[in-house]
Design a protein around this motif. Structure first.
Motif, PDB file in Angstrom:
ATOM      1  N   UNK A  33       0.837  -1.203   0.000  1.00 54.66           N
ATOM      2  CA  UNK A  33       0.000   0.000   0.000  1.00 54.66           C
ATOM      3  C   UNK A  33       0.872   1.252   0.000  1.00 54.66           C
ATOM      4  N   UNK A  34       1.878   1.252   0.850  1.00 52.68           N
ATOM      5  CA  UNK A  34       2.783   2.392   0.961  1.00 52.68           C
ATOM      6  C   UNK A  34       3.482   2.656  -0.383  1.00 52.68           C
ATOM      7  N   UNK A  35       3.987   1.620  -0.998  1.00 48.49           N
ATOM      8  CA  UNK A  35       4.690   1.770  -2.272  1.00 48.49           C
ATOM      9  C   UNK A  35       3.779   2.241  -3.391  1.00 48.49           C
ATOM     10  N   UNK A  36       2.595   1.660  -3.489  1.00 53.18           N
ATOM     11  CA  UNK A  36       1.671   2.064  -4.547  1.00 53.18           C
ATOM     12  C   UNK A  36       1.193   3.496  -4.352  1.00 53.18           C
ATOM     13  N   UNK A  37       0.923   3.881  -3.124  1.00 58.94           N
ATOM     14  CA  UNK A  37       0.475   5.251  -2.866  1.00 58.94           C
ATOM     15  C   UNK A  37       1.576   6.245  -3.203  1.00 58.94           C
ATOM     16  N   UNK A  38       2.807   5.933  -2.819  1.00 58.26           N
ATOM     17  CA  UNK A  38       3.931   6.824  -3.137  1.00 58.26           C
ATOM     18  C   UNK A  38       4.156   6.923  -4.637  1.00 58.26           C
ATOM     19  N   UNK A  39       4.035   5.807  -5.336  1.00 59.41           N
ATOM     20  CA  UNK A  39       4.244   5.808  -6.780  1.00 59.41           C
ATOM     21  C   UNK A  39       3.122   6.522  -7.520  1.00 59.41           C
ATOM     22  N   UNK A  40       1.932   6.561  -6.938  1.00 56.10           N
ATOM     23  CA  UNK A  40       0.787   7.206  -7.604  1.00 56.10           C
ATOM     24  C   UNK A  40       0.990   8.704  -7.741  1.00 56.10           C
ATOM     25  N   UNK A  41       1.642   9.325  -6.781  1.00 58.80           N
ATOM     26  CA  UNK A  41       1.811  10.787  -6.832  1.00 58.80           C
ATOM     27  C   UNK A  41       2.533  11.230  -8.106  1.00 58.80           C
ATOM     28  N   UNK A  57       5.033   9.991   4.009  1.00 59.32           N
ATOM     29  CA  UNK A  57       4.789  10.215   5.440  1.00 59.32           C
ATOM     30  C   UNK A  57       3.310  10.088   5.804  1.00 59.32           C
ATOM     31  N   UNK A  58       2.435  10.588   4.949  1.00 57.48           N
ATOM     32  CA  UNK A  58       1.004  10.569   5.263  1.00 57.48           C
ATOM     33  C   UNK A  58       0.399   9.177   5.114  1.00 57.48           C
ATOM     34  N   UNK A  59       1.038   8.300   4.370  1.00 51.85           N
ATOM     35  CA  UNK A  59       0.481   6.958   4.215  1.00 51.85           C
ATOM     36  C   UNK A  59       0.572   6.146   5.507  1.00 51.85           C
ATOM     37  N   UNK A  60       1.424   6.552   6.419  1.00 55.81           N
ATOM     38  CA  UNK A  60       1.535   5.820   7.693  1.00 55.81           C
ATOM     39  C   UNK A  60       0.245   5.941   8.515  1.00 55.81           C
ATOM     40  N   UNK A  61      -0.277   7.154   8.799  1.00 55.47           N
ATOM     41  CA  UNK A  61      -1.537   7.200   9.553  1.00 55.47           C
ATOM     42  C   UNK A  61      -2.719   6.633   8.773  1.00 55.47           C
ATOM     43  N   UNK A 112      -3.226   9.065  -1.789  1.00 49.88           N
ATOM     44  CA  UNK A 112      -3.480   8.239  -0.608  1.00 49.88           C
ATOM     45  C   UNK A 112      -4.793   7.466  -0.723  1.00 49.88           C
ATOM     46  N   UNK A 113      -5.772   8.055  -1.381  1.00 49.57           N
ATOM     47  CA  UNK A 113      -7.104   7.451  -1.437  1.00 49.57           C
ATOM     48  C   UNK A 113      -7.371   6.670  -2.708  1.00 49.57           C
ATOM     49  N   UNK A 114      -6.459   6.692  -3.649  1.00 50.30           N
ATOM     50  CA  UNK A 114      -6.696   6.102  -4.964  1.00 50.30           C
ATOM     51  C   UNK A 114      -7.148   4.646  -4.877  1.00 50.30           C
ATOM     52  N   UNK A 115      -6.517   3.868  -4.029  1.00 49.12           N
ATOM     53  CA  UNK A 115      -6.814   2.439  -3.977  1.00 49.12           C
ATOM     54  C   UNK A 115      -7.940   2.105  -3.017  1.00 49.12           C
ATOM     55  N   UNK A 116      -8.418   3.084  -2.278  1.00 46.20           N
ATOM     56  CA  UNK A 116      -9.491   2.830  -1.324  1.00 46.20           C
ATOM     57  C   UNK A 116     -10.814   3.481  -1.711  1.00 46.20           C
ATOM     58  N   UNK A 121     -11.799  -0.641  -7.789  1.00 42.74           N
ATOM     59  CA  UNK A 121     -11.495  -1.976  -8.302  1.00 42.74           C
ATOM     60  C   UNK A 121     -12.242  -2.222  -9.608  1.00 42.74           C
ATOM     61  N   UNK A 122     -13.496  -1.771  -9.667  1.00 43.49           N
ATOM     62  CA  UNK A 122     -14.275  -1.923 -10.894  1.00 43.49           C
ATOM     63  C   UNK A 122     -13.663  -1.114 -12.028  1.00 43.49           C
ATOM     64  N   UNK A 123     -13.229   0.088 -11.710  1.00 44.31           N
ATOM     65  CA  UNK A 123     -12.612   0.953 -12.717  1.00 44.31           C
ATOM     66  C   UNK A 123     -11.298   0.352 -13.219  1.00 44.31           C
ATOM     67  N   UNK A 124     -10.470  -0.152 -12.294  1.00 41.87           N
ATOM     68  CA  UNK A 124      -9.213  -0.771 -12.703  1.00 41.87           C
ATOM     69  C   UNK A 124      -9.472  -2.007 -13.560  1.00 41.87           C
ATOM     70  N   UNK A 125     -10.458  -2.808 -13.166  1.00 43.67           N
ATOM     71  CA  UNK A 125     -10.804  -4.000 -13.945  1.00 43.67           C
ATOM     72  C   UNK A 125     -11.284  -3.654 -15.345  1.00 43.67           C
ATOM     73  N   UNK A 126     -12.124  -2.622 -15.452  1.00 40.71           N
ATOM     74  CA  UNK A 126     -12.618  -2.191 -16.769  1.00 40.71           C
ATOM     75  C   UNK A 126     -11.478  -1.674 -17.634  1.00 40.71           C
ATOM     76  N   UNK A 127     -10.546  -0.960 -17.026  1.00 42.84           N
ATOM     77  CA  UNK A 127      -9.392  -0.453 -17.773  1.00 42.84           C
ATOM     78  C   UNK A 127      -8.544  -1.602 -18.303  1.00 42.84           C
ATOM     79  N   UNK A 128      -8.334  -2.621 -17.475  1.00 41.11           N
ATOM     80  CA  UNK A 128      -7.548  -3.775 -17.910  1.00 41.11           C
ATOM     81  C   UNK A 128      -8.268  -4.530 -19.032  1.00 41.11           C
ATOM     82  N   UNK A 129      -9.594  -4.652 -18.932  1.00 43.00           N
ATOM     83  CA  UNK A 129     -10.344  -5.301 -20.007  1.00 43.00           C
ATOM     84  C   UNK A 129     -10.229  -4.518 -21.300  1.00 43.00           C
TER      85      UNK A 129
END
Length: 138
Positions: A33-41, A57-61, A112-116, A121-129
């Motif tokens: 989660x930490x890695x994906x959130x940091x990479x998303x920025x 830093x903000x992904x910790x709380x 921080x909120x992208x994956x939550x 999940x539906x959007x990511x799945x549709x994009x992959x399809x």
């Protein structure tokens, strides 16, 4: 009308999947989660090194809030409310600490909120399809 038995069995199977523990353990899940959130920025929102640092830093709380919501049944129903509040307080506070302007706070909060976000999940799945990746869409 009475519920279809096949539907009830499917719902029970989904509930059983949701109740089981993570096969990788909490540390790997938190690190991912930490890695994906940091990479998303920088990768998704076009942020810079300052955004990366704020998200790191903000992904910790935010991750601690996710863990608390998963561990305490009383908080699990509130996770969709608590996560945006924690991210919405942590990211702008850290941006102010690093003297970054408001657009950086938005980038960090969304990272921080992208994956939550509900439905992501539906959007990511549709994009992959759409890209033709049948395995990634499931």
């Amino acid at each position: 009308p009475a519920a279809d038995p096949a539907t009830l069995m499917a719902l029970q199977a989904v509930d059983a999947i949701n109740r089981r523990r993570s096969p990788f353990g909490w540390a790997i899940e938190a690190l991912a989660y930490h890695g994906f959130a940091c990479a998303a920025a920088p990768a998704i929102f076009g942020g810079g090194l300052g955004d990366f640092a704020v998200v790191a830093l903000a992904s910790v709380p935010v991750r601690l809030t996710l863990a608390a919501c998963g561990a305490l049944p009383q908080l699990s129903a509130l996770s969709d409310l608590l996560l945006p509040i924690v991210a919405g307080v942590a990211a702008p506070s850290l941006c102010a600490l690093f003297e970054l302007d408001a657009c950086h706070a938005a980038t960090a909060t969304l990272s921080l909120l992208l994956f939550e976000l509900p439905g992501s999940e539906l959007l990511f799945g549709a994009t992959e399809l759409k890209r033709g990746n049948l395995v990634g869409a499931t």
